[in-house]
Structure formats: structure tokens, C-alpha cells
Enzyme design. Structure first.
Site, mmCIF file in Angstrom:
data_model
loop_
_atom_site.group_PDB
_atom_site.id
_atom_site.type_symbol
_atom_site.label_atom_id
_atom_site.label_comp_id
_atom_site.label_asym_id
_atom_site.label_seq_id
_atom_site.Cartn_x
_atom_site.Cartn_y
_atom_site.Cartn_z
ATOM 1 N N SER A 20 -3.233 3.470 21.676
ATOM 2 C CA SER A 20 -2.422 4.511 22.312
ATOM 3 C C SER A 20 -2.906 4.914 23.700
ATOM 4 O O SER A 20 -2.073 5.087 24.602
ATOM 5 C CB SER A 20 -2.328 5.744 21.400
ATOM 6 N N LYS B 115 -2.653 13.612 9.565
ATOM 7 C CA LYS B 115 -1.202 13.767 9.720
ATOM 8 C C LYS B 115 -0.623 14.900 8.864
ATOM 9 O O LYS B 115 0.329 15.552 9.269
ATOM 10 C CB LYS B 115 -0.495 12.452 9.378
ATOM 11 N N ASP C 47 7.239 8.539 13.880
ATOM 12 C CA ASP C 47 7.006 7.247 13.208
ATOM 13 C C ASP C 47 8.311 6.655 12.672
ATOM 14 O O ASP C 47 8.578 5.462 12.823
ATOM 15 C CB ASP C 47 6.026 7.417 12.034
ATOM 16 N N GLY D 259 2.937 6.135 1.105
ATOM 17 C CA GLY D 259 2.156 7.101 1.884
ATOM 18 C C GLY D 259 2.967 7.671 3.033
ATOM 19 O O GLY D 259 4.207 7.652 3.026
ATOM 20 N N ASN E 229 5.009 1.180 -5.527
ATOM 21 C CA ASN E 229 3.594 1.467 -5.255
ATOM 22 C C ASN E 229 2.760 0.959 -6.421
ATOM 23 O O ASN E 229 3.235 0.906 -7.561
ATOM 24 C CB ASN E 229 3.377 2.988 -5.107
HETATM 25 P P1 NDP Z 1 -1.419 6.292 3.672
HETATM 26 O O1 NDP Z 1 -2.891 6.344 3.433
HETATM 27 O O2 NDP Z 1 -0.627 7.538 3.746
HETATM 28 O O3 NDP Z 1 -0.750 5.359 2.526
HETATM 29 C C1 NDP Z 1 -1.323 4.136 2.195
HETATM 30 C C2 NDP Z 1 -0.464 3.428 1.160
HETATM 31 O O4 NDP Z 1 -1.070 2.159 0.885
HETATM 32 C C3 NDP Z 1 -0.360 4.161 -0.182
HETATM 33 O O5 NDP Z 1 0.896 3.941 -0.762
HETATM 34 C C4 NDP Z 1 -1.459 3.465 -0.995
HETATM 35 O O6 NDP Z 1 -1.265 3.547 -2.384
HETATM 36 C C5 NDP Z 1 -1.267 2.034 -0.535
HETATM 37 N N1 NDP Z 1 -2.435 1.210 -0.795
HETATM 38 C C6 NDP Z 1 -3.705 1.399 -0.341
HETATM 39 N N2 NDP Z 1 -4.513 0.409 -0.804
HETATM 40 C C7 NDP Z 1 -3.750 -0.399 -1.580
HETATM 41 C C8 NDP Z 1 -4.003 -1.584 -2.344
HETATM 42 N N3 NDP Z 1 -5.228 -2.123 -2.381
HETATM 43 N N4 NDP Z 1 -2.976 -2.163 -3.002
HETATM 44 C C9 NDP Z 1 -1.721 -1.625 -2.946
HETATM 45 N N5 NDP Z 1 -1.421 -0.518 -2.247
HETATM 46 C C10 NDP Z 1 -2.416 0.101 -1.572
HETATM 47 O O7 NDP Z 1 -1.269 5.429 5.022
HETATM 48 P P2 NDP Z 1 -0.007 5.420 6.026
HETATM 49 O O8 NDP Z 1 1.230 5.453 5.212
HETATM 50 O O9 NDP Z 1 -0.209 6.399 7.096
HETATM 51 O O10 NDP Z 1 -0.182 3.973 6.686
HETATM 52 C C11 NDP Z 1 0.107 2.785 5.970
HETATM 53 C C12 NDP Z 1 -0.057 1.587 6.906
HETATM 54 O O11 NDP Z 1 0.909 1.680 7.971
HETATM 55 C C13 NDP Z 1 -1.429 1.541 7.583
HETATM 56 O O12 NDP Z 1 -1.842 0.203 7.647
HETATM 57 C C14 NDP Z 1 -1.148 2.065 8.996
HETATM 58 O O13 NDP Z 1 -2.042 1.530 9.958
HETATM 59 C C15 NDP Z 1 0.267 1.536 9.228
HETATM 60 N N6 NDP Z 1 1.012 2.315 10.215
HETATM 61 C C16 NDP Z 1 1.552 1.647 11.269
HETATM 62 C C17 NDP Z 1 2.275 2.306 12.224
HETATM 63 C C18 NDP Z 1 2.862 1.532 13.364
HETATM 64 O O14 NDP Z 1 3.249 2.141 14.374
HETATM 65 N N7 NDP Z 1 2.965 0.222 13.251
HETATM 66 C C19 NDP Z 1 2.485 3.774 12.163
HETATM 67 C C20 NDP Z 1 1.905 4.387 10.974
HETATM 68 C C21 NDP Z 1 1.189 3.664 10.052
HETATM 69 P P3 NDP Z 1 -2.177 4.581 -3.238
HETATM 70 O O15 NDP Z 1 -1.826 5.939 -2.751
HETATM 71 O O16 NDP Z 1 -1.785 4.277 -4.612
HETATM 72 O O17 NDP Z 1 -3.612 4.237 -2.903
#
Ligand code: NDP
Length: 265
Positions: free
Chosen positions: A16, A65, A101, A124, A144
Site C-alpha cells: 500500500s 479490521k 474491500d 472471514g 468453511n
Molecule cells: P480472516 O482471518 O478474517 O479469515 C480467514 C479465513 O481463512 C477464515 O474463514 C478461516 O477459517 C480460513 N482459514 C484459515 N486457515 C485455514 C485452513 N488451514 N484451511 C481452511 N481455511 C482456513 O482473514 P481475511 O478474511 O481478512 O483474509 C483472507 C485472505 O484474503 C487473506 O489471505 C488476505 O491476505 C486476503 N485479502 C486480500 C485482499 C486483496 O485486496 N486482495 C483484501 C483482504 C484480504 P477459520 O475461521 O475456520 O480458521
């Protein structure tokens, strides 16, 4: 000079500052965009410092966030829907929270001309932002893993959007009718693992578009598998640029120079 920047932890890898600085320079604004906190700093201390320094605006990333909400004075409607903030603007001392987003995601997509079936893996913050800003023409299903957080995600999706969260183990039977498959998990962010196997992609509808929100590496395993099965793919970079361009518009009331931002990815 107006001060803008980013808070989160970790943030040293963030694209950013270079992206926003390029847009600031292109628009010839008298402003800076920098990383605004150190690793391990408490959000309350960060917010106290930012208010004192009269910061003009900032982006918010993981893990702040949601936790930033009580520190803000007002929330835009884009936040009320998903209870997550990625952009803050200082208006006469009032800190107002926005989310760009979801709008950034849909604007980075090719135009949707007819109703499509969308599958989001992950529930998430990013998944919720995408669901909250989705056009009415899309039919969304969310999956999920059955983690300890599953029931909480399920209750939130039902309350916020009237959607029923499904266990990831049930995804495979649905793949043949999916037009757009999105990885909204953090799988692949810190490793080279994919949330679906190569064999799973064989079950996916032939002309489906596959998007991985993870943008740290241009080639994630998720997208590599999708390419092997000859599906169209898109990384998270276009979304990153568009959410940043929307933040730029909120702060400066000007259209960001997307091309200059893309040069710095
Ligand atoms: P959160 O931490 O809010 O959510 C993460 C999600 O991933 C949850 O549903 C979690 O499930 C799941 N998860 C984590 N580990 C595993 C696993 N080993 N197997 C299966 N599911 C898993 O993160 P965000 O939603 O903020 O971000 C998610 C992704 O999106 C990140 O990689 C982030 O960098 C990317 N992102 C990209 C953006 C862009 O502009 N391109 C903008 C925002 C985010 P559980 O809760 O069950 O652990």
C-alpha cells in the site's frame, strides 16, 4: 502536508505505501502515506497517537479490521453491513470508518452480464466484504472448514446476509455448477499450500473463473492447480489496487491513477 498511512500487524510487507504514494504523486497532492505502527503495538496506543498527530486518514488491515470499530466516531453504511473497517477518514477531528474491500473486489472483476453461481471458500472479513457488496445478479454459496470458529461464522452469515454457511467437505459435489470460485481463506499466504487439491479442480465447471485473494505471490498453488485444469484465473492484486483506489477517492475526493498504482505492485 497531510499524513495518511496503514495500520495492522504485520505490515512491513504491505504494497500500500508504494501504491498510494504513486497515486498521490500522480495527482500532485501535498500528502504522505506511510506505515503507522510498529510490530506488537497495542491498538489503543496506536489510535491515541494517530488522533494526537491529527492523521488525515489511514488503511486498516489484519488484525485490526474489527477491533478498531469502538475507537471510531462514525461508521459508513459499508461497514454497518459487515462490521469490518479497512479505511478511516478524519473529518474535522471525527474518525469515520469505511470498507472498500467488497467494492474493490467487484470492480476488479470482469463485467457480470447474467446471473452466476459464486462459491466463496472462507468466511472471514474478506469473504463478508465481498458478500456485502455483491451485485444482486450473483447467487452466493459460502464454505468453511469445520474449525472451532465454524458455528460463529455460521451465525454471523445467517444474521448479516441470510446465508447458510456450509462445511468445506461438502463443496466437491457443487463444483460442476460454479461460475466463479474464490479462495477467501488465508491458506497460501504464508506457505505454498492450496485449500483445494489439484484433483478437486477437475470437478470444477469448464469455463469457471478462479480467484485467489492471496496476493503475496502471483502464482499460488490454488491458481496453479486451476491453470493446470485450464480454468481462467485471477490473483488478488487487481482487488488490492481497486480497494486502494476507493480509499484514495474517500480521502482525497479524486479518482486515483490506477495505472501508476499498478506499476508499484
Ligand atoms: P480472516 O482471518 O478474517 O479469515 C480467514 C479465513 O481463512 C477464515 O474463514 C478461516 O477459517 C480460513 N482459514 C484459515 N486457515 C485455514 C485452513 N488451514 N484451511 C481452511 N481455511 C482456513 O482473514 P481475511 O478474511 O481478512 O483474509 C483472507 C485472505 O484474503 C487473506 O489471505 C488476505 O491476505 C486476503 N485479502 C486480500 C485482499 C486483496 O485486496 N486482495 C483484501 C483482504 C484480504 P477459520 O475461521 O475456520 O480458521
Amino acid at each position: 502536508m497531510d499524513k495518511y498511512g496503514l495500520i495492522g500487524d504485520p505490515i512491513t510487507h504491505s504494497k500500500s505505501p508504494r501504491m498510494q504514494t504513486a497515486a498521490i504523486k500522480s495527482a500532485k497532492l501535498n500528502a504522505t502515506y506511510q506505515l503507522l505502527n510498529d510490530h506488537g503495538e497495542k491498538l489503543s496506543a496506536i489510535m491515541e497517537r494517530l488522533r494526537k498527530s491529527n492523521v488525515a486518514g489511514f488503511n486498516v488491515t489484519t488484525p485490526f479490521k474489527q477491533t478498531i470499530i469502538p475507537f471510531l466516531d462514525e461508521l459508513d453504511v459499508t461497514v454497518a453491513k459487515i462490521q469490518a473497517v479497512n479505511t478511516v477518514k478524519n473529518v474535522d477531528g471525527k474518525l469515520i470508518g469505511y470498507s472498500t474491500d467488497g467494492s474493490g473486489f467487484w470492480q476488479s472483476m470482469p463485467e457480470i452480464e447474467k446471473p452466476i453461481n459464486v462459491v466463496i471458500i472462507g468466511a472471514g472479513g474478506a469473504a463478508k466484504a465481498i458478500i456485502g457488496a455483491a451485485p444482486l445478479t450473483v447467487n452466493i454459496q459460502v464454505f468453511n472448514r469445520e474449525s472451532p470458529a465454524f458455528d460463529e461464522h455460521k451465525a454471523q452469515l445467517a444474521a448479516l446476509f441470510g446465508l447458510e454457511l456450509q462445511p468445506l467437505s461438502q463443496l466437491l459435489t457443487q463444483l460442476e455448477s460454479v461460475d466463479l470460485l474464490i479462495n477467501a481463506t488465508s491458506v497460501g499466504l504464508h506457505d505454498n499450500v492450496s485449500v483445494l487439491s489439484e484433483a478437486d479442480f477437475e470437478l470444477l465447471k469448464a469455463n469457471a473463473l478462479v480467484i485467489d485473494l492471496v496476493y503475496r505471490h502471483a502464482q499460488t498453488s490454488f491458481l496453479e492447480y486451476a491453470r493446470k485444469t485450464e480454468h481462467q484465473t485471477m490473483s488478488g492484486l487487481p482487488m488490492l489496487v481497486m480497494q486502494g483506489a476507493h480509499s484514495f477517492k474517500i480521502w482525497h475526493n479524486k479518482i486515483a491513477d490506477i495505472k501508476s498504482m499498478e506499476l508499484y505492485l
